[in-house]
Design a protein around this motif. Structure first.
Motif, PDB file in Angstrom:
ATOM      1  N   ASN A 164       0.791  -1.236   0.000  1.00 18.89           N
ATOM      2  CA  ASN A 164       0.000   0.000   0.000  1.00 18.89           C
ATOM      3  C   ASN A 164       0.817   1.278   0.000  1.00 18.89           C
ATOM      4  OD1 ASN A 164      -2.466  -1.317  -0.042  1.00 18.89           O
ATOM      5  ND2 ASN A 164      -2.649  -1.390   2.187  1.00 18.89           N
ATOM      6  N   GLY A 165       2.139   1.177  -0.118  1.00 17.51           N
ATOM      7  CA  GLY A 165       2.972   2.375  -0.136  1.00 17.51           C
ATOM      8  C   GLY A 165       3.470   2.750   1.246  1.00 17.51           C
ATOM      9  N   GLU A 166       4.552   3.515   1.295  1.00 18.22           N
ATOM     10  CA  GLU A 166       5.180   3.833   2.585  1.00 18.22           C
ATOM     11  C   GLU A 166       4.310   4.731   3.460  1.00 18.22           C
ATOM     12  OE1 GLU A 166       8.000   7.677   1.476  1.00 18.22           O
ATOM     13  OE2 GLU A 166       8.903   5.681   1.509  1.00 18.22           O
ATOM     14  N   ASP A 167       3.306   5.386   2.884  1.00 20.30           N
ATOM     15  CA  ASP A 167       2.397   6.212   3.672  1.00 20.30           C
ATOM     16  C   ASP A 167       1.076   5.483   3.937  1.00 20.30           C
ATOM     17  OD1 ASP A 167       1.426   6.252   1.099  1.00 20.30           O
ATOM     18  OD2 ASP A 167       1.006   8.406   1.062  1.00 20.30           O
ATOM     19  N   PHE A 168       1.115   4.145   3.965  1.00 23.10           N
ATOM     20  CA  PHE A 168      -0.089   3.358   4.205  1.00 23.10           C
ATOM     21  C   PHE A 168      -0.796   3.803   5.479  1.00 23.10           C
ATOM     22  CE2 PHE A 168       3.259   0.983   6.409  1.00 23.10           C
ATOM     23  CZ  PHE A 168       2.667   0.637   7.614  1.00 23.10           C
ATOM     24  N   ALA A 169      -2.100   3.585   5.504  1.00 20.52           N
ATOM     25  CA  ALA A 169      -2.926   3.993   6.637  1.00 20.52           C
ATOM     26  C   ALA A 169      -3.596   2.777   7.263  1.00 20.52           C
ATOM     27  CB  ALA A 169      -3.994   4.989   6.176  1.00 20.52           C
ATOM     28  N   GLU A 222      10.207   1.208  10.869  1.00 20.89           N
ATOM     29  CA  GLU A 222      10.134   2.669  10.843  1.00 20.89           C
ATOM     30  C   GLU A 222       9.004   3.085   9.903  1.00 20.89           C
ATOM     31  OE1 GLU A 222      13.938   4.292   9.773  1.00 20.89           O
ATOM     32  OE2 GLU A 222      14.686   4.137  11.829  1.00 20.89           O
ATOM     33  N   TYR A 223       7.984   3.707  10.469  1.00 19.81           N
ATOM     34  CA  TYR A 223       6.833   4.161   9.692  1.00 19.81           C
ATOM     35  C   TYR A 223       7.160   5.536   9.120  1.00 19.81           C
ATOM     36  CZ  TYR A 223       1.877   5.318   8.803  1.00 19.81           C
ATOM     37  OH  TYR A 223       0.671   5.676   8.241  1.00 19.81           O
ATOM     38  N   LYS A 224       7.273   5.602   7.799  1.00 18.68           N
ATOM     39  CA  LYS A 224       7.814   6.790   7.134  1.00 18.68           C
ATOM     40  C   LYS A 224       7.066   8.079   7.456  1.00 18.68           C
ATOM     41  CE  LYS A 224      10.948   4.292   5.046  1.00 18.68           C
ATOM     42  NZ  LYS A 224      10.471   2.925   5.418  1.00 18.68           N
ATOM     43  N   PRO A 225       5.727   8.101   7.547  1.00 18.95           N
ATOM     44  CA  PRO A 225       5.068   9.354   7.918  1.00 18.95           C
ATOM     45  C   PRO A 225       5.507   9.895   9.278  1.00 18.95           C
ATOM     46  CG  PRO A 225       3.488   7.881   6.905  1.00 18.95           C
ATOM     47  CD  PRO A 225       4.749   7.084   7.094  1.00 18.95           C
ATOM     48  N   PHE A 226       5.813   9.004  10.239  1.00 21.94           N
ATOM     49  CA  PHE A 226       6.322   9.456  11.536  1.00 21.94           C
ATOM     50  C   PHE A 226       7.751   9.986  11.402  1.00 21.94           C
ATOM     51  CE2 PHE A 226       3.537   6.108  13.872  1.00 21.94           C
ATOM     52  CZ  PHE A 226       2.415   6.894  13.655  1.00 21.94           C
ATOM     53  N   VAL A 227       8.564   9.271  10.643  1.00 22.98           N
ATOM     54  CA  VAL A 227       9.958   9.674  10.457  1.00 22.98           C
ATOM     55  C   VAL A 227      10.023  11.064   9.842  1.00 22.98           C
ATOM     56  CG1 VAL A 227      12.113   9.158   9.255  1.00 22.98           C
ATOM     57  CG2 VAL A 227      10.774   7.294  10.262  1.00 22.98           C
ATOM     58  N   ILE A 239      -0.206   2.756  15.354  1.00 21.25           N
ATOM     59  CA  ILE A 239       0.937   2.100  14.711  1.00 21.25           C
ATOM     60  C   ILE A 239       2.201   2.384  15.507  1.00 21.25           C
ATOM     61  CG2 ILE A 239       2.380   1.980  12.638  1.00 21.25           C
ATOM     62  CD1 ILE A 239      -0.081   2.703  10.987  1.00 21.25           C
ATOM     63  N   GLY A 240       2.368   3.645  15.912  1.00 24.06           N
ATOM     64  CA  GLY A 240       3.530   4.016  16.713  1.00 24.06           C
ATOM     65  C   GLY A 240       3.562   3.309  18.053  1.00 24.06           C
ATOM     66  N   THR A 256       7.769  10.467  17.573  1.00 26.00           N
ATOM     67  CA  THR A 256       8.082   9.225  18.278  1.00 26.00           C
ATOM     68  C   THR A 256       6.944   8.917  19.247  1.00 26.00           C
ATOM     69  OG1 THR A 256       9.317  10.402  20.000  1.00 26.00           O
ATOM     70  CG2 THR A 256      10.575   9.549  18.115  1.00 26.00           C
ATOM     71  N   PHE A 257       6.748   7.625  19.521  1.00 25.80           N
ATOM     72  CA  PHE A 257       5.668   7.206  20.402  1.00 25.80           C
ATOM     73  C   PHE A 257       6.211   6.233  21.444  1.00 25.80           C
ATOM     74  CE2 PHE A 257       3.718   8.632  16.551  1.00 25.80           C
ATOM     75  CZ  PHE A 257       2.551   9.254  16.952  1.00 25.80           C
ATOM     76  N   LYS A 258       5.746   6.403  22.675  1.00 25.79           N
ATOM     77  CA  LYS A 258       6.181   5.546  23.768  1.00 25.79           C
ATOM     78  C   LYS A 258       4.978   4.807  24.335  1.00 25.79           C
ATOM     79  CE  LYS A 258       8.582   5.565  28.232  1.00 25.79           C
ATOM     80  NZ  LYS A 258       9.210   6.406  29.293  1.00 25.79           N
ATOM     81  N   TRP A 259       5.115   3.490  24.441  1.00 26.34           N
ATOM     82  CA  TRP A 259       4.042   2.688  24.997  1.00 26.34           C
ATOM     83  C   TRP A 259       4.169   2.644  26.513  1.00 26.34           C
ATOM     84  CZ3 TRP A 259      -0.600   1.407  24.398  1.00 26.34           C
ATOM     85  CH2 TRP A 259      -1.175   0.353  25.109  1.00 26.34           C
ATOM     86  N   ASP A 260       3.225   3.279  27.222  1.00 30.10           N
ATOM     87  CA  ASP A 260       3.225   3.337  28.685  1.00 30.10           C
ATOM     88  C   ASP A 260       1.780   3.533  29.147  1.00 30.10           C
ATOM     89  OD1 ASP A 260       2.679   5.980  28.077  1.00 30.10           O
ATOM     90  OD2 ASP A 260       4.656   6.720  28.675  1.00 30.10           O
TER      91      ASP A 260
END
Length: 390
Positions: free
Chosen positions: A183-188, A359-364, A341-342, A369-373
C-alpha cells in the motif's frame, strides 16, 4: 503439518441432514484444492528489501497468501495466555456491564462498539442490512447442542486497547514492511478485530466482500479497498476457517445471491478454505468474496485481524459507516488513527529488544516518536471510533 480434522468434518456434515454427503464432499474437496494452490510459504524479501516477486504475483492472482511460521512459539504462547485472560473479562451477557464474577466487564467504559454477539452457530449478519447490506444471503444455522449458552461473543472490535500481545503483533516489523510494499510507505490503518470461533458454538459469517465505497470509482482496481492480515492463534481448518473464491477480488462487486443460485446452495462453486497452522498469518484482499460457516467442529479458531489501506483510498473520502460513524477522513483523522501504529511498534520494541523495529515513514518525516506506557493506554481508549472504514 496441518491438523487432522477428519472428525470435525464428519461432525460438521452431520449437522446438514439431507445435505450431509454434499457438505462432506465440499469440505474435503475444498481442503484438497486449497493445499494445491501455490500461495503459501515464509515471508521472503528480495535483496533490495522489497517483498518477493513470487509472493506478490501469487497474492495478486489469488487475492490471498498464507505466510507460514510468522509467530514464533514463545510469542504464540503469550498471545494464547493473554487472550484466555481477556475472555474472562467478557460481559456475562450482551449489554451487561459486569463479568460472571461481578467485576467490570471489558469494554464497559467504551463508547464505541466492542463486543458483537450471536446465538450459538448462528449467522447474525447474513441477509440483513447491517454493514451496508454486504452479507446478501443467510447461511444455514445448525442446531447447537443442548446446554449451549443463549448468546456467544464472536467479534471483538478495537482489540488493540484490550490486548497488549495483539498490539505487539500489530507492530511486527515484517508485517508492517509488507503493508508498505502493498500500500505504499504512507499506508494507513483500517481496523483491528478478533474473530472468535469456539468449537461447537462459533457463529457463521455469511459470504461477502468487505469493500463499500470505491466499487464505482474511476480509479477502481484490485487493491483500492485495502487488505487484512489474519494471524492464526490456533490454526484454521475447512470447518472453522474462512472460505474464499480465489481471484474474485479482481472482478468488482459480486451478486452473491445470484452466485448461490448458480451453485445450487451456499456451497459456492470454486471456493476454498484458508488452511493454516498456529502462527501462520494470512494476507487477504478485502475485495475477495469470503465467508465462514458455523464452527460445528472440535477445533477453536481465534483470528487476530489487522487491516491496512492505501492513503489515497481514505484521504478526504467519506467513510462507509461500517466500523465508525460516517465522516470525511481528512489528514487530521488519518494521523490520529495512525498513532496506534507508533504505539504498536514501541510496545514490540520494548518486549523484543533484539528485533529491529519497523520505521513508519510518515512518523519519520514528521519527527514523531511514540512511547508505549500507561499514558499511551489511556490515549488509545476508544481509538476504534476513528476506524477508516471504506
Amino acid at each position: 503439518m496441518f491438523q487432522n480434522v477428519s472428525k470435525s468434518i464428519e461432525a460438521c456434515a452431520a449437522h446438514y441432514g439431507e445435505d450431509s454427503k454434499a457438505m462432506r464432499k465440499y469440505l474435503l474437496n475444498g481442503e484438497r484444492l486449497a493445499l494445491e494452490l501455490n500461495n503459501r510459504g515464509p515471508i521472503i524479501f528480495e535483496q533490495d528489501g522489497s517483498l518477493s516477486k513470487d509472493i506478490l504475483e501469487a497474492y495478486n492472482k489469488y487475492g490471498f497468501y498464507i505466510f507460514t511460521g510468522v509467530i514464533e512459539d514463545k510469542e504464540l504462547e503469550e498471545i494464547k495466555q493473554d487472550l484466555e485472560q481477556m475472555k474472562k473479562r467478557f460481559p456475562v451477557s450482551p449489554g451487561a456491564q459486569n463479568t460472571i464474577d461481578g467485576s467490570p466487564a471489558l469494554g464497559a467504559d467504551c463508547s464505541a462498539l466492542t463486543l458483537v454477539w450471536s446465538k450459538p452457530l448462528g449467522d447474525p449478519l447474513g441477509g440483513t442490512e447491517l454493514a451496508n447490506g454486504r452479507h446478501q444471503v443467510k447461511l444455514f444455522e445448525p442446531q447447537a447442542a443442548d446446554g449451549a449458552p443463549e448468546f456467544i461473543p464472536f467479534i471483538l472490535l478495537g482489540s488493540l486497547q484490550f490486548s497488549e500481545t495483539c498490539l505487539r503483533m500489530y507492530g511486527h516489523p515484517k508485517l508492517l514492511k509488507i503493508a508498505e510494499e502493498i500500500n505504499g510507505e504512507d499506508f494507513a490503518p483500517f481496523n483491528e478485530t478478533l474473530f472468535i470461533k469456539e468449537p461447537g458454538v462459533g457463529a457463521a459469517v455469511s459470504w461477502h466482500q468487505d469493500g463499500a465505497t470505491h466499487w464505482d470509482s474511476p480509479d477502481f482496481d484490485s487493491g483500492i479497498h485495502g487488505f487484512n492480515f489474519m494471524a492464526q492463534v490456533y490454526g484454521s481448518t475447512a470447518v472453522n476457517g474462512v472460505w474464499v473464491l480465489p481471484g474474485s477480488h479482481i472482478h468488482g462487486k459480486i451478486d452473491i445471491a445470484k452466485l448461490v443460485e448458480e451453485s445450487g446452495s451456499e456451497r459456492l462453486i470454486g471456493t476454498v478454505p484458508i488452511i493454516c497452522d498456529p502462527g501462520d498469518v494470512v494476507i487477504c484482499n478485502r475485495q475477495i468474496l469470503h465467508g465462514s460457516f458455523a464452527n460445528t467442529g472440535f477445533e477453536p479458531r481465534i483470528t487476530i485481524n489487522m487491516g491496512f489501506h492505501r492513503r489515497s483510498s481514505v484521504l478526504n473520502v467519506k467513510g462507509a459507516g461500517t466500523h465508525s460513524e460516517v465522516q470525511i477522513f481528512n489528514e487530521e483523522i488519518i494521523d490520529k488513527r495512525s498513532e496506534v501504529i507508533g504505539y504498536g511498534i514501541d510496545a514490540r520494541r520494548q518486549h523484543f529488544p533484539g528485533e529491529t523495529p519497523y520505521e513508519y515513514k510518515p512518523f519519520v518525516k514528521k519527527g514523531l516518536t511514540f512511547k508505549w506506557d500507561e499514558d499511551a493506554r489511556e490515549a488509545i481508549h476508544d481509538y476504534n471510533k476513528l476506524d477508516l472504514s471504506i
